[in-house]
Design a protein around this motif. Structure first.
Motif, mmCIF file in Angstrom:
data_model
loop_
_atom_site.group_PDB
_atom_site.id
_atom_site.type_symbol
_atom_site.label_atom_id
_atom_site.label_comp_id
_atom_site.label_asym_id
_atom_site.label_seq_id
_atom_site.Cartn_x
_atom_site.Cartn_y
_atom_site.Cartn_z
ATOM 1 N N SER A 101 48.832 139.503 -19.440
ATOM 2 C CA SER A 101 47.744 138.478 -19.397
ATOM 3 C C SER A 101 46.543 138.947 -19.743
ATOM 4 O O SER A 101 46.224 140.114 -19.230
ATOM 5 N N TYR A 102 45.845 138.555 -20.832
ATOM 6 C CA TYR A 102 44.574 139.264 -21.250
ATOM 7 C C TYR A 102 43.399 137.896 -21.452
ATOM 8 O O TYR A 102 43.882 137.005 -22.051
ATOM 9 N N LYS A 116 48.651 134.929 -21.894
ATOM 10 C CA LYS A 116 49.819 135.993 -22.077
ATOM 11 C C LYS A 116 50.250 136.223 -23.732
ATOM 12 O O LYS A 116 50.254 135.360 -24.421
ATOM 13 N N GLN A 168 44.350 149.169 -18.496
ATOM 14 C CA GLN A 168 44.695 148.573 -17.243
ATOM 15 C C GLN A 168 44.952 149.663 -16.032
ATOM 16 O O GLN A 168 45.865 150.419 -16.420
ATOM 17 N N GLU A 170 45.195 149.065 -11.747
ATOM 18 C CA GLU A 170 44.943 148.315 -10.685
ATOM 19 C C GLU A 170 44.899 146.845 -10.924
ATOM 20 O O GLU A 170 45.362 145.974 -9.963
ATOM 21 N N SER A 171 43.574 146.321 -11.675
ATOM 22 C CA SER A 171 43.248 145.267 -11.974
ATOM 23 C C SER A 171 44.487 144.451 -12.484
ATOM 24 O O SER A 171 45.427 144.932 -13.180
ATOM 25 N N LYS A 172 44.374 142.906 -12.501
ATOM 26 C CA LYS A 172 45.437 142.308 -12.754
ATOM 27 C C LYS A 172 45.339 142.125 -14.248
ATOM 28 O O LYS A 172 46.703 141.967 -14.739
ATOM 29 N N ASN A 173 44.441 142.172 -15.223
ATOM 30 C CA ASN A 173 44.052 142.047 -16.597
ATOM 31 C C ASN A 173 43.758 143.116 -17.184
ATOM 32 O O ASN A 173 42.752 143.958 -16.611
#
Length: 240
Positions: A101-102, A116, A168, A170-173
């Motif tokens: 996801s970006y 996505k 990337q 740890e962060s979600k995106n």
């Protein structure tokens, strides 16, 4: 005689088109969301990279075998999937693509909703690196537009040497590497930080003014950055 020459040229033209079409399908393996996998020939066309980043089109090995014989593929034989339907795919040439996801926050208009995409993964581990190729249709930069007009190999060369590098940890995106504080990513590994400071990776002198102001990097820059992140991930595995 003229008719024979005309037929030969026509056959040669058709053969060239057929070979070009065959080259668009790269052999690999797709991994679906349910964990199952399947061999496939994935369509990879760097003239339109958004096509394999926003969705993927593939054919089965049996369809590809028939394609080699007949030189054409029926439309229904081309299978299309959205990134959300797959974990990713890898090609026999070593390239790996993964669904991520970006949210692109590099432009003037901040797009907060992540999308996505199926992106090429250059490094994996505690830190992941991805390559995001530039679009060649729709809203594109003037630099890209110049090469789109030229088309052919010039366009392909430009797309493959001017892309976003996303990181990337740890962060979600993932985020564009030109818009981060690098120490937040590698600062906890003293050896890696020292190697960066002493330019062991050959990276520091590649931060040109144009790159600092933009969001694209080239293959040479990416190779140095990947070397540093691979080193970081390896240190993580060994506990150094």
């Amino acid at each position: 005689m003229k008719l024979l020459i005309s037929i030969c040229y026509s056959l040669l033209f058709l053969m060239c088109i057929n070979l070009q079409a065959q080259g668009l399908y790269q052999k690999g393996t797709i991994t679906f969301k349910n964990g199952k996998s399947a061999e496939a020939y994935v369509q990879i066309d760097y003239r339109y990279p958004q096509r394999f980043q926003n969705s993927i089109t593939y054919i089965t090995p049996s369809t590809y075998a028939k394609f080699l014989k007949k030189g054409k593929i029926k439309g229904k034989k081309k299978i299309k999937l959205k990134p959300k339907e797959i974990e990713g795919f890898h090609l026999d040439n070593g390239q790996i693509f993964k669904t991520v996801s970006y949210a692109d926050i590099t432009g003037k208009a901040i797009k907060m909703m992540p999308k996505k995409l199926c992106l090429e993964q250059l490094s994996s581990g505690e830190i992941d690196l991805y390559r995001l190729y530039s679009r060649t249709t729709g809203k594109i930069s003037y630099e890209t537009a110049d090469y789109v007009r030229k088309g052919g190999q010039e366009l392909i060369d430009y797309i493959q040497d001017n892309f976003q590098l996303l990181i990337q940890k740890e962060s979600k995106n993932p985020r564009n590497i030109m818009h981060i504080n690098l120490l937040n990513f590698i600062g906890d590994k003293h050896d890696i930080r020292d190697n960066y400071d002493t330019n062991y990776y050959g990276l520091r002198n590649q931060f040109t003014e144009s790159q600092k102001e933009g969001k694209l990097v080239n293959k040479k820059f990416a190779a140095s950055f990947v070397k540093m992140i691979d080193d970081y991930n390896q240190h993580t595995l060994t506990g150094l």
